[in-house]
Scaffold this motif. Sequence first.
Motif, PDB file in Angstrom:
ATOM      1  N   ASP A   1       0.909  -1.116  -0.010  1.00 23.34           N
ATOM      2  CA  ASP A   1      -0.043  -0.151  -0.171  1.00 23.34           C
ATOM      3  C   ASP A   1       0.982   1.443   0.013  1.00 23.34           C
ATOM      4  OD1 ASP A   1      -2.582  -1.641   0.137  1.00 23.34           O
ATOM      5  OD2 ASP A   1      -1.932  -1.609   2.418  1.00 23.34           O
ATOM      6  N   LEU A   2       2.200   1.144  -0.236  1.00 22.78           N
ATOM      7  CA  LEU A   2       3.520   1.811   0.433  1.00 22.78           C
ATOM      8  C   LEU A   2       3.614   2.514  -0.985  1.00 22.78           C
ATOM      9  CD1 LEU A   2       5.191   1.409   3.440  1.00 22.78           C
ATOM     10  CD2 LEU A   2       3.155   2.398   3.303  1.00 22.78           C
ATOM     11  N   ASN A   3       3.878   3.665  -1.631  1.00 22.91           N
ATOM     12  CA  ASN A   3       4.321   4.201  -2.815  1.00 22.91           C
ATOM     13  C   ASN A   3       6.125   3.738  -2.762  1.00 22.91           C
ATOM     14  OD1 ASN A   3       5.294   5.435  -5.034  1.00 22.91           O
ATOM     15  ND2 ASN A   3       6.391   7.542  -3.788  1.00 22.91           N
ATOM     16  N   ILE A   4       6.440   2.713  -2.901  1.00 17.00           N
ATOM     17  CA  ILE A   4       7.846   1.834  -2.893  1.00 17.00           C
ATOM     18  C   ILE A   4       7.627   1.625  -4.675  1.00 17.00           C
ATOM     19  CG2 ILE A   4       7.029  -0.466  -2.507  1.00 17.00           C
ATOM     20  CD1 ILE A   4       8.170  -0.147   0.421  1.00 17.00           C
ATOM     21  N   ASN A   5       6.878   0.681  -5.213  1.00 15.13           N
ATOM     22  CA  ASN A   5       7.802   0.483  -6.572  1.00 15.13           C
ATOM     23  C   ASN A   5       8.850   1.373  -7.221  1.00 15.13           C
ATOM     24  OD1 ASN A   5       6.318  -2.531  -6.198  1.00 15.13           O
ATOM     25  ND2 ASN A   5       4.733  -1.528  -7.246  1.00 15.13           N
ATOM     26  N   SER A   6       7.953   2.428  -6.953  1.00 17.67           N
ATOM     27  CA  SER A   6       8.723   3.888  -7.625  1.00 17.67           C
ATOM     28  C   SER A   6      10.180   4.292  -7.156  1.00 17.67           C
ATOM     29  CB  SER A   6       8.199   5.138  -7.665  1.00 17.67           C
ATOM     30  OG  SER A   6       7.822   5.269  -6.821  1.00 17.67           O
TER      31      SER A   6
END
Length: 196
Positions: free
Chosen positions: A121-126
């Motif tokens: 759910d966090l902005n982690i892939n980027s």
Amino acid sequence: MNYPKSFTDLVECFKRLPGIGGKSAERLAYHVLSMDKEYVQEFANVLSHFQDNIHYCKKCGHICEGELCEICKDETRDQSVICVVESPKDVFAMEKVREYHGLYHVLHGTISMIDGKTIDDLNINSLFERLDGVKEVIIATNPTREGETTALFLAKLLAKKGIETSRIANGLPIGSNIDYADELTLLKSLEGRKKI
Ligand SMILES: [Zn+2]
């Protein structure tokens, strides 16, 4: 006797704001009644402009008005260090330190059992997409249970990718928020960071 519909509509809008209960919402609506027309119009325009123009930076997740934030656009910043924080507020807090010249990455939250939030759910892939040339990732999530859990989880994922990860030092009081910390405490916490 009920309030007129236009009045209750505004009260309902205010009630959706964080920390605003029914009584406060009514008080604000009465206040709007007493405001002059130009100010109400300006307020409405600013709200609308805000919604249209403020976005999250495509690269790091910080707030900005264009595609990229000022920090990502600034080529003079150290491109080999990324400081990971929970929210845009923390970027502004860290920037007050002035000793940090690297980049940021905003997660927009933490892993939280209570809220059912996982790492996905966090902005982690980027973050993983921008690790080329990065020598160190500093994890500056808040020293809360959720912040620590997120830091450990993230460090494990980054270790698998061969990235050196450090955690800001414990100069910050447990359970506190980075955006409330003073500059000196933050600077010490940054300088005293440890590898994890
Ligand atoms: Zn950015």
